[in-house]
Design a protein around this motif. Structure first.
Motif, PDB file in Angstrom:
ATOM      1  N   ASP A 565      41.516  44.471  38.165  1.00 49.11           N
ATOM      2  CA  ASP A 565      41.352  43.411  37.169  1.00 49.11           C
ATOM      3  C   ASP A 565      40.795  43.923  35.848  1.00 49.11           C
ATOM      4  N   ASN A 589      45.281  41.139  39.666  1.00 39.70           N
ATOM      5  CA  ASN A 589      44.480  40.549  40.745  1.00 39.70           C
ATOM      6  C   ASN A 589      45.257  40.660  42.052  1.00 39.70           C
ATOM      7  N   MET A 611      38.083  41.072  42.676  1.00 36.34           N
ATOM      8  CA  MET A 611      39.039  40.595  41.676  1.00 36.34           C
ATOM      9  C   MET A 611      39.102  39.070  41.729  1.00 36.34           C
TER      10      MET A 611
END
Length: 770
Positions: A565, A589, A611
């Motif tokens: 991320d 993600n 994430m």
């Protein structure tokens, strides 16, 4: 204590009572409504079940028109306490009914309609789809109302009990924590107001009350001091009054003899005026002397700092020469074992002495205002990794465990002063290892976005399980030349934490410490830093050397998916993989990573832990559950050091875990191990070796464009092995030739003064020939 609405305790108690009532009231009301609805639903269900049972059991009796049998069945159902009445009708005026009287006894019923608040059910009894009778069932809500009344009573008692306990406990806590200490403070203030300054507090107060108590004691001392000064001034004033009275007496005598002394009056007035002028002159001289002493003290302090800076600078020059020549001698293959051991001792002792000199020099620079902050983008992950690698050996030698706990928001690249940031962490970790005999040291790294300015706020914590610091000693740990603890534990100059604090404050940060004797200490540093642009991150990657230079030919076109991320971490890993020839796709993600796998079917996945939307563990489980994921390899890249997090990843199905911050080789070694990739490697020699032939030719060519004056100064500093002098000269040409400045800096930091002198000699010889 009398309940007074104006007191803090009373008002807080009233507020807590109001909050508790507002909190528990809706909750208990909701529970009562749910209970009421549940009981009504149960009664409705009971009615449905009973009417169905009656319809089934009355088929045969209604068919045979047996009213006694019907009556027996109805009596059985009337055993249910909720049943109020049952009416059964059939052909040929068949009518059987049972109803309860006021004493709730079962009696025969009649054909009159039944009114009231009942649960009513009516149904027909059929035989071969032919209606042979009807049933009317009335269930009373009497028992339901009794249960609801009991529920209301229980709810009320429970709510009042909880509210009373909460308010009582909080009121008691306020009495012990706030009111009692405040009353003690008030008692002390009253005694001080009465003129009694020999007072103290019976118990030690902490927190804001402790600060208030210390402030009151300080105020008491100040009042006592002012009263003492007032008494002194009053005594002096009384003495002056006595003198004045004596003078008035003398003046009265002089008035009597005024006529006789009239000719000397003017002379006496002049003498008095001269005395007053002399007094005023004496006061001015004292004031000037005080001002001069103050200026002399400030000048002396500044001169001390300048002297220390100059002295330590002069000490560093021969010290660098000692270290430089000892390192040159260490490379001599003809040394005996004893000579090499002696050189090692000289080198270690010299390095330690140079470290002490540098600390004194840094302190002098800070005090004299010559220390500045030099911010520049740098690879924070690499700096952290190098520091941990350096400190890991020291920790292992003492049997300690050194751990790093890095948050997912901690950046890989920042804009700050590298040297000072490194010094701060190294000094805090060194102190933690030094004063810890057993257990562990944890370095926690976190960051958050600043609200009042651009950039990030780095939060670094160093926690140990060492000897700890007493509360009364904490205010002195940042004082210069002060060392706490036993004499056996005191080493160095006592400037380490002082310089660390000064560095933190120079970088506009703050440092704090929390400690308990025998349990350990926690040092927390918060430093504002700048962001680094993506283009700069790419430049950093291009400067990172690695022994892997490509993929062996004849291998499949491997597809690699990076799920991360943080943009900068994702970009760095992508650049590392693409630099050797991998085909790389990104995902921000876990959910995007799952979708990317379904569409692209990569051979290898690098998966982050924390994430948004979907974390790395859930994404790993989801991907490996897919039928097409039978050959894919997933490796975790995470900053977490906790065993449960690592175990969760392995349970999810990852093949390996690489910790952040990582080296390029760790990434390639993991892929070679689990994916079977074969890499092309550079030669084993140092890729950054300053004495590289191509670099020497480049330096030689660029040195020809420098002035002869600069070359002579640089040669003189190199002959004396003056590292700082050489670096200052290199810095002076940095704006005109950055590449030459960087290459010479590498040589100086590697103590390759023999090569530098050789290159300078070649340049000067070439200039003479031309």
């Amino acid at each position: 204590m009398k309940f007074r609405l104006k007191s803090i305790k009373s008002r807080l108690t009233l507020l807590l009572l109001t909050i508790a009532v507002m909190g528990f009231g809706p909750y208990e009301t909701y529970n009562y409504i749910q209970t009421k609805q549940r009981l009504h639903d149960e009664l409705e269900i009971s009615a449905d079940r009973q009417i169905r049972r009656l319809k089934e059991s009355l088929i045969i009796p209604l068919w045979e028109m047996d009213d006694r049998w019907i009556d027996k069945l109805i009596n059985i159902d009337m055993l249910n306490e909720d049943t109020y009445a049952i009416q059964v009708s059939g052909d040929e005026q068949l009518w059987v009914a049972r109803i309860r009287n006021d004493e709730w006894q079962t009696i025969p019923g009649n054909r009159q309609p039944i009114d009231g608040n009942f649960v009513f059910r009516e149904g027909s009894v059929k035989q071969d789809d032919v209606e042979i009778g009807r049933i009317k069932l009335y269930l009373s809500k009497k028992r339901l109302d009794e249960q609801l009344q009991e529920a209301r009573l229980v709810t009320t008692i429970r709510g009042l009990t909880l509210i009373f306990l909460i308010v009582f406990c909080l009121r008691l806590a306020l009495e012990l924590i706030v009111v009692k200490p405040l009353l003690q403070l008030l008692d002390v203030v009253k005694r001080i107001a009465a003129g009694n300054y020999n007072v103290t507090f019976n118990q030690r107060l902490h927190g804001e009350l402790g600060l208030l108590a210390r402030g009151i004691l300080q105020m008491m001392q100040n009042l006592h001091q002012r009263e003492t000064e007032r008494d002194i001034v009053t005594a002096e004033l009384q003495q002056t009054n006595k003198k004045l009275a004596h003078e008035l007496h003398e003046h009265a005598k002089a008035q009597i003899a005024l006529k006789e002394l009239n000719e000397t009056l003017e002379q006496r007035i002049d003498e008095r005026t001269n005395d007053l002028n002399r007094s005023n002159q004496s006061l001015r001289e004292i004031s000037l002397a005080f001002e001069k002493a103050k200026n002399d003290a400030e000048s002396a302090n500044k001169a001390k700092s300048i002297f220390l800076a100059n002295m330590t600078h002069e000490l560093r020059t021969p010290m660098n020469a000692v270290l430089g020549f000892s390192r040159l001698m260490q490379s001599d293959s003809d040394l005996t074992a004893t000579q090499r051991e002696n050189l090692d001792i000289i080198n270690r002792s010299g390095t330690y002495l140079l470290e002490l000199i540098n600390q004194v020099l840094d302190m002098a620079k800070i005090e004299s205002g010559r220390m500045i902050v030099e911010n520049a983008p740098f690879d924070l992950g690499s700096v952290i990794r190098n520091i941990i690698d350096m400190m890991q050996e020291r920790a292992k030698s003492k049997g300690l465990q050194l751990r790093i706990d890095q948050c997912s928001t901690f950046p890989r690249f920042i804009d700050a002063d590298t040297a000072k940031f490194r010094h701060i962490l190294v000094n805090l970790l060194s102190n933690a290892i030094k004063y810890t005999k057993q257990g562990e040291i944890t370095l926690r790294l976190n960051a958050h976005r600043q609200t009042d300015r651009d950039g990030l706020m780095l939060v670094c914590e160093v926690e140990d399980t060492g000897i700890g610091i007493a509360a009364e000693d904490i205010p002195y740990i940042f004082a210069p030349f002060v060392q706490l603890g036993s004499l056996s534990d005191q080493q160095g100059t006592g400037l380490g934490l002082v310089i660390t604090k000064q560095y933190v404050e120079l970088m506009e940060g703050v440092i704090s410490v929390h400690s308990q004797p025998g349990k350990g200490s926690l040092f927390r540093v918060e430093i504002p830093v700048g962001d680094v642009a993506e283009s700069t991150i790419e430049d950093f990657h291009d400067s990172i050397n690695s022994r892997v230079i490509g993929l062996e030919p004849g291998q499949p076109d491997y597809k690699i998916l990076v799920v991360e991320d943080k943009a900068e971490n994702r970009l760095l890993l992508k650049k590392i993989l693409e630099s050797v020839g991998f085909n790389v796709m990104e995902a921000t993600n876990g959910q995007e990573g799952v979708e990317a796998f379904k569409q692209w079917h990569p051979d290898f996945i690098w998966m982050d832990r924390r994430m948004p939307v979907m974390d790395g563990i859930e994404a790993t489980k989801t991907i490996l559950a897919l039928p097409e994921a039978d050959k894919v390899k997933i490796a975790a890249v995470t900053a977490s050091v906790y065993l449960e997090d690592r175990q969760a990843f392995f349970t999810a199905g990852v093949c390996d875990i690489v910790n952040k911050p990582y080296r390029n080789e760790e990434i390639f070694d993991c892929m070679a191990k689990h994916l079977g990739v074969r890499f092309l490697y550079a030669e084993d020699e140092d890729l950054n070796k300053p004495s590289d032939v191509a670099m020497q030719e480049n330096v030689l060519d660029r040195l020809k464009h420098q002035s002869s004056k600069w070359l002579k100064s640089f040669e003189h500093s190199a002959i004396e092995l003056d590292v700082e002098g050489c670096l200052e000269l290199v810095k002076s040409i940095g704006a005109d030739d950055t590449e030459l400045a960087e290459q010479l800096s590498v040589m100086i930091n590697h103590f390759e003064f023999d090569l530098i002198l050789q290159l300078l000699s070649t340049v000067q010889q070439t200039m003479k020939e031309s």
